[in-house]
Design a protein around this motif. Sequence first.
Motif, PDB file in Angstrom:
ATOM      1  N   SER A   1      -2.930   0.404   2.093  1.00 21.24           N
ATOM      2  CA  SER A   1      -2.237   1.535   2.711  1.00 21.24           C
ATOM      3  C   SER A   1      -0.776   1.196   2.977  1.00 21.24           C
ATOM      4  CB  SER A   1      -2.940   1.954   3.998  1.00 21.24           C
ATOM      5  OG  SER A   1      -2.852   0.923   4.964  1.00 21.24           O
ATOM      6  N   LYS A   2      -0.511  -0.044   3.395  1.00 24.01           N
ATOM      7  CA  LYS A   2       0.885  -0.467   3.612  1.00 24.01           C
ATOM      8  C   LYS A   2       1.651  -0.499   2.290  1.00 24.01           C
ATOM      9  CE  LYS A   2       0.596  -1.860   8.010  1.00 24.01           C
ATOM     10  NZ  LYS A   2       0.876  -0.931   9.025  1.00 24.01           N
ATOM     11  N   LEU A   3       1.007  -0.981   1.218  1.00 23.37           N
ATOM     12  CA  LEU A   3       1.664  -0.997  -0.092  1.00 23.37           C
ATOM     13  C   LEU A   3       1.961   0.412  -0.587  1.00 23.37           C
ATOM     14  CD1 LEU A   3      -0.207  -3.839  -2.002  1.00 23.37           C
ATOM     15  CD2 LEU A   3       2.155  -3.824  -1.233  1.00 23.37           C
ATOM     16  N   ALA A   4       1.033   1.325  -0.382  1.00 24.07           N
ATOM     17  CA  ALA A   4       1.261   2.707  -0.800  1.00 24.07           C
ATOM     18  C   ALA A   4       2.415   3.327  -0.023  1.00 24.07           C
ATOM     19  CB  ALA A   4      -0.012   3.520  -0.608  1.00 24.07           C
ATOM     20  N   GLN A   5       2.491   3.042   1.256  1.00 28.81           N
ATOM     21  CA  GLN A   5       3.593   3.552   2.072  1.00 28.81           C
ATOM     22  C   GLN A   5       4.925   2.982   1.598  1.00 28.81           C
ATOM     23  OE1 GLN A   5       3.212   2.464   6.171  1.00 28.81           O
ATOM     24  NE2 GLN A   5       5.061   3.551   6.795  1.00 28.81           N
ATOM     25  N   PHE A   6       4.953   1.696   1.306  1.00 28.89           N
ATOM     26  CA  PHE A   6       6.178   1.062   0.812  1.00 28.89           C
ATOM     27  C   PHE A   6       6.594   1.652  -0.532  1.00 28.89           C
ATOM     28  CE2 PHE A   6       8.106  -2.342  -1.770  1.00 28.89           C
ATOM     29  CZ  PHE A   6       9.269  -2.510  -1.052  1.00 28.89           C
ATOM     30  N   MET A   7       5.625   1.885  -1.421  1.00 29.79           N
ATOM     31  CA  MET A   7       5.954   2.464  -2.725  1.00 29.79           C
ATOM     32  C   MET A   7       6.514   3.873  -2.577  1.00 29.79           C
ATOM     33  SD  MET A   7       2.719   0.953  -4.845  1.00 29.79           S
ATOM     34  CE  MET A   7       2.874   2.061  -6.207  1.00 29.79           C
TER      35      MET A   7
END
Length: 96
Positions: free
Chosen positions: A33-39
Amino acid sequence: MMFDQLVLFFQDWWPLFGLVVAIMLVMATDLFSKLAQFMREVEQRYPNAVDVMLSRQQYVVDCYDRLPVRIRAGLALIGGKQPWVWLVKAGYVYLR
């Protein structure tokens, strides 16, 4: 004899293994979820970044003829230009 010991081992330790797997799944969901937010933030800040990377990827693929002879000879052993394309695409997937 060995199989019986293995079964007893897993019967004794399955709650701990289950707990470790559950913790790893929770950590993975948080990470993704953090990676998706960063992307999403990167795509909002740089809207055409993916297009630029794809054009650079194609440029690197097209540079196969400019590779040193020893590298092209090594790639020829495993299929020629196609492994080069796979290698470049894998590198750019990692960058994305």
